[in-house]
Design an enzyme around this catalytic site. Structure first.
Site, PDB file in Angstrom:
ATOM      1  N   LYS A   8       0.840  -1.210   0.000  1.00  0.00           N
ATOM      2  CA  LYS A   8       0.000   0.000   0.000  1.00  0.00           C
ATOM      3  C   LYS A   8       0.868   1.250   0.000  1.00  0.00           C
ATOM      4  CE  LYS A   8      -3.798  -2.480   2.170  1.00  0.00           C
ATOM      5  NZ  LYS A   8      -4.558  -2.829   3.392  1.00  0.00           N
ATOM      6  N   GLN A  12      -4.435  -1.030   9.573  1.00  0.00           N
ATOM      7  CA  GLN A  12      -4.442  -2.407   9.077  1.00  0.00           C
ATOM      8  C   GLN A  12      -4.993  -3.350  10.150  1.00  0.00           C
ATOM      9  OE1 GLN A  12      -3.648  -3.244   5.941  1.00  0.00           O
ATOM     10  NE2 GLN A  12      -3.823  -5.436   6.215  1.00  0.00           N
ATOM     11  N   ASP A  65     -11.231   2.782   4.267  1.00  0.00           N
ATOM     12  CA  ASP A  65     -11.636   1.372   4.315  1.00  0.00           C
ATOM     13  C   ASP A  65     -13.152   1.217   4.392  1.00  0.00           C
ATOM     14  OD1 ASP A  65      -9.683  -0.596   4.170  1.00  0.00           O
ATOM     15  OD2 ASP A  65      -8.983  -0.207   6.207  1.00  0.00           O
TER      16      ASP A  65
HETATM   17  N1  GUN Z   1      -6.661  -6.583   6.591  1.00  0.00           N
HETATM   18  C1  GUN Z   1      -6.850  -7.334   5.474  1.00  0.00           C
HETATM   19  N2  GUN Z   1      -7.414  -6.596   4.501  1.00  0.00           N
HETATM   20  C2  GUN Z   1      -7.569  -5.350   4.986  1.00  0.00           C
HETATM   21  C3  GUN Z   1      -8.095  -4.138   4.464  1.00  0.00           C
HETATM   22  O1  GUN Z   1      -8.545  -4.046   3.311  1.00  0.00           O
HETATM   23  N3  GUN Z   1      -8.089  -3.076   5.305  1.00  0.00           N
HETATM   24  C4  GUN Z   1      -7.632  -3.157   6.573  1.00  0.00           C
HETATM   25  N4  GUN Z   1      -7.672  -2.075   7.329  1.00  0.00           N
HETATM   26  N5  GUN Z   1      -7.143  -4.255   7.106  1.00  0.00           N
HETATM   27  C5  GUN Z   1      -7.110  -5.355   6.313  1.00  0.00           C
END
Ligand code: GUN
Length: 265
Positions: free
Chosen positions: A23, A67, A90
């Site tokens: 990311k 995350q 998100d």
């Molecule tokens: N953990 C696995 N996929 C994601 C996601 O798309 N966003 C977040 N915040 N955590 C994750």
């Protein structure tokens, strides 16, 4: 206006480290202002909340992603509730989940958005199609069901307690697997000509016992790909199916958030 994304990782979960690195790298490659906060596993809930509040107030940051999962001593709902909903790239905050459910403009979770792009580009109009979503998580199952409903599909949300899951899946023109159980969905569960979106990312030992004994692992989806691809018209592989779409949609959400905050939308 340079869109700014802050990614926060607490602890050392190996999969999360890879996601967070991707990311960070991809938002930089797209020319964004990108900040990654890596905090030790012992970070307290109060310390994480303080960082979220700082990022909420930072005018250079338009998107905040914490995350998941966070370590067990931190309540993820408390953290999500503290996010500025306008920076919640998100789509996890109840404000965004509620806006999505009511058909209002909302920041929406990235994997569901990416899955919908794949479906629309492959199938065109989805009106009237039978969609079955297996999994009811806040991050994937629920929002993707909402997006399919918004696209005029007839939507069933199935889950671990669903009776005769195989028969429910066999009805699906569109089957979305988001359960987190490696290879749970078999080829015989797929309707002939269906479209299958496999959101699962499961790390399992190699099938070769020598490699498995040496600790080698691979990533597989929730669908048995070989079996299912004999019946499906379209199917996403794991890895490299939905995963890259998730990051693309995170960048898109960050731009959307930056534009909204700047009053451009
Ligand atoms: N953990 C696995 N996929 C994601 C996601 O798309 N966003 C977040 N915040 N955590 C994750």
């Amino acid at each position: 206006l340079t869109p700014g994304l802050a990614v926060v990782l607490v602890g050392e979960d190996p999969a999360s480290q890879i996601y967070v690195r991707n990311k960070g790298e991809q938002s930089k490659a797209a020319g964004m202002h990108s900040v990654t906060h890596r905090l030790p596993a012992e970070t307290s809930e109060a310390e994480l909340l303080a960082l979220v509040k700082t990022l909420n107030a930072d005018p250079a940051i338009h998107g905040i992603l914490v995350q998941l999962p966070v370590p067990k001593h931190i309540n993820d709902q408390t953290i999500i509730a503290a996010l500025d909903p306008d920076k919640d790239v998100d789509g996890l905050h109840v404000i965004n989940a509620g806006r999505l459910a009511n058909g209002l403009p909302a920041l929406t979770a990235c994997t569901p958005l990416g899955s919908m792009i794949l479906l629309k580009e492959t199938l065109g109009d989805l009106t009237g199609k039978r969609a079955v979503v297996v999994g009811r998580s806040v991050l994937v199952g629920r929002p993707i069901a909402q997006l399919l409903l918004r696209a005029d599909c007839t939507v069933t949300i199935a889950h671990s307690k669903t009776e005769n899951l195989k028969a429910v899946c066999q009805e699906a023109d569109i089957l979305v697997a988001a359960v987190g159980r490696p290879g749970m969905i078999r080829g015989s569960w797929i309707k002939e000509g269906a479209t299958v979106i496999d959101v699962g990312i499961n790390r399992v030992p190699f099938s070769d016992p020598v490699a498995a004994a040496a600790g080698k692992t691979k990533v597989v989806g929730d669908v048995k790909f070989k079996e299912a691809s004999r019946r499906a018209a379209f199917i996403t592989p794991v890895p490299n199916g939905v995963g890259p779409m998730t990051i693309a949609c995170l960048l898109q959400n960050t731009i959307t958030a930056a534009r909204r905050i700047a009053g451009l939308e």
